[in-house]
Design a protein around this motif. Structure first.
Motif, PDB file in Angstrom:
ATOM      1  N   THR A  19      14.377  -5.157  -4.109  1.00 30.32           N
ATOM      2  CA  THR A  19      14.774  -5.158  -5.718  1.00 30.32           C
ATOM      3  C   THR A  19      13.886  -5.676  -6.728  1.00 30.32           C
ATOM      4  O   THR A  19      13.652  -5.017  -7.791  1.00 30.32           O
ATOM      5  N   VAL A  20      13.120  -7.020  -6.503  1.00 29.52           N
ATOM      6  CA  VAL A  20      12.308  -7.412  -7.316  1.00 29.52           C
ATOM      7  C   VAL A  20      10.828  -6.469  -7.125  1.00 29.52           C
ATOM      8  O   VAL A  20      10.284  -6.172  -8.329  1.00 29.52           O
TER       9      VAL A  20
ATOM     10  N   THR B  51      -4.093  -5.473 -10.877  1.00 29.62           N
ATOM     11  CA  THR B  51      -3.415  -5.777  -9.480  1.00 29.62           C
ATOM     12  C   THR B  51      -1.773  -6.009  -9.902  1.00 29.62           C
ATOM     13  O   THR B  51      -1.543  -6.486 -10.652  1.00 29.62           O
ATOM     14  N   ASP B  52      -1.151  -5.183  -9.150  1.00 25.39           N
ATOM     15  CA  ASP B  52       0.283  -5.050  -9.139  1.00 25.39           C
ATOM     16  C   ASP B  52       1.020  -5.353  -7.939  1.00 25.39           C
ATOM     17  O   ASP B  52       0.738  -4.564  -6.836  1.00 25.39           O
TER      18      ASP B  52
ATOM     19  N   ASP C  44      10.353  -3.796 -12.974  1.00 24.27           N
ATOM     20  CA  ASP C  44       9.094  -4.231 -13.934  1.00 24.27           C
ATOM     21  C   ASP C  44       8.775  -5.495 -14.005  1.00 24.27           C
ATOM     22  O   ASP C  44       9.460  -6.404 -13.997  1.00 24.27           O
ATOM     23  N   PRO C  45       7.201  -5.712 -13.864  1.00 26.43           N
ATOM     24  CA  PRO C  45       6.758  -6.985 -13.934  1.00 26.43           C
ATOM     25  C   PRO C  45       7.040  -7.644 -15.292  1.00 26.43           C
ATOM     26  O   PRO C  45       6.782  -6.932 -16.190  1.00 26.43           O
ATOM     27  N   PRO C  46       7.253  -9.084 -15.351  1.00 28.62           N
ATOM     28  CA  PRO C  46       7.392  -9.945 -14.336  1.00 28.62           C
ATOM     29  C   PRO C  46       8.838 -10.127 -13.945  1.00 28.62           C
ATOM     30  O   PRO C  46       9.664 -10.165 -14.899  1.00 28.62           O
ATOM     31  N   ALA C  47       9.176  -9.894 -12.615  1.00 27.46           N
ATOM     32  CA  ALA C  47      10.410 -10.122 -12.208  1.00 27.46           C
ATOM     33  C   ALA C  47      10.435 -10.901 -11.006  1.00 27.46           C
ATOM     34  O   ALA C  47       9.569 -11.154 -10.144  1.00 27.46           O
ATOM     35  N   THR C  48      11.610 -11.841 -11.130  1.00 28.55           N
ATOM     36  CA  THR C  48      11.710 -12.925  -9.979  1.00 28.55           C
ATOM     37  C   THR C  48      13.105 -12.770  -9.408  1.00 28.55           C
ATOM     38  O   THR C  48      13.952 -12.418 -10.080  1.00 28.55           O
TER      39      THR C  48
ATOM     40  N   THR D 134      14.202 -21.289   1.337  1.00 30.43           N
ATOM     41  CA  THR D 134      14.401 -20.398   0.089  1.00 30.43           C
ATOM     42  C   THR D 134      13.343 -19.382   0.104  1.00 30.43           C
ATOM     43  O   THR D 134      12.061 -19.813   0.388  1.00 30.43           O
ATOM     44  N   LEU D 135      13.556 -18.267  -0.287  1.00 31.10           N
ATOM     45  CA  LEU D 135      12.683 -17.125  -0.270  1.00 31.10           C
ATOM     46  C   LEU D 135      12.404 -16.935  -1.759  1.00 31.10           C
ATOM     47  O   LEU D 135      13.141 -16.558  -2.347  1.00 31.10           O
ATOM     48  N   HIS D 136      11.227 -17.224  -2.376  1.00 28.83           N
ATOM     49  CA  HIS D 136      10.922 -16.931  -3.604  1.00 28.83           C
ATOM     50  C   HIS D 136      10.082 -15.767  -3.783  1.00 28.83           C
ATOM     51  O   HIS D 136       9.034 -15.445  -3.011  1.00 28.83           O
ATOM     52  N   VAL D 137      10.462 -14.689  -4.508  1.00 31.48           N
ATOM     53  CA  VAL D 137       9.967 -13.435  -4.879  1.00 31.48           C
ATOM     54  C   VAL D 137       9.507 -13.161  -6.260  1.00 31.48           C
ATOM     55  O   VAL D 137      10.306 -13.566  -7.069  1.00 31.48           O
ATOM     56  N   ARG D 138       8.315 -12.711  -6.565  1.00 26.13           N
ATOM     57  CA  ARG D 138       7.830 -12.459  -7.967  1.00 26.13           C
ATOM     58  C   ARG D 138       7.119 -11.202  -7.883  1.00 26.13           C
ATOM     59  O   ARG D 138       5.969 -11.199  -7.017  1.00 26.13           O
TER      60      ARG D 138
END
Length: 164
Positions: free
Chosen positions: A46-47, A156-157, A51-55, A145-149
């Motif tokens: 989902t992240v 770079t994407d 669109d960036p920035p998404a967390t 915890t799983l941190h996703v960003r």
């Protein structure tokens, strides 16, 4: 009627052995369901699609976690589970590395002087955490915890995943 009477010793012995085997099988079954790796992978996907920035953060209900570029594996007393990512832009991050701060919310320019250095760090992290089918050099970690960003800087994407 011609039957074997139930007072024959080998009938009782057979029943005792069958009961012991049944008890052994039942006690070997897991007492909890396996961890939910599908939800963890869905959070990453989902992240990655946003669109960036998404967390996002995902609370892990497992004792051990392993994240590779292919997917996430979870292990607990209830068993183990694996779910693959739907994207190939995922890069697992080591907690002590320069990408960890970026995964937790810092802008890439706080850890890197230029977008090229960020791209090199991402490529290095991807190469270190890429697993081949059936064999992986990636260790299991004990994070909660799983941190996703999803980050984009320069050319770079990437979607960074940190277990902390």
């Amino acid at each position: 009627m011609i039957d074997a009477p139930l007072d024959v010793w080998y009938a009782w012995l057979g029943l005792a052995v069958a009961g012991a085997v049944t008890l052994g099988v039942v006690s070997g079954l897991p007492t909890a369901p396996p961890p939910d790796a599908v939800s963890a992978a869905a959070t990453v996907d989902t992240v990655a699609a946003a669109d960036p920035p998404a967390t996002a953060r995902y609370r892990i209900a497992a004792d051990r976690v392993r994240v590779t570029t292919r997917g996430v594996s979870l292990r607990s007393g209830g068993g183990s589970a694996f779910a693959a990512f739907g994207t190939d832009s995922v890069v697992p991050v080591d907690p002590g590395g320069p990408l960890a701060g970026v995964a937790l919310g810092d802008h890439p320019d706080a850890a890197f002087e230029e977008p090229g250095a960020f791209a090199v760090a991402v490529a290095t992290a991807r190469a270190e955490r890429t697993s081949t089918r059936g064999e992986s050099a990636v260790d299991w970690t004990a994070g909660r915890t799983l941190h996703v960003r999803h980050v984009s800087w320069g050319e770079t994407d990437v979607t960074l995943v940190l277990v902390a």
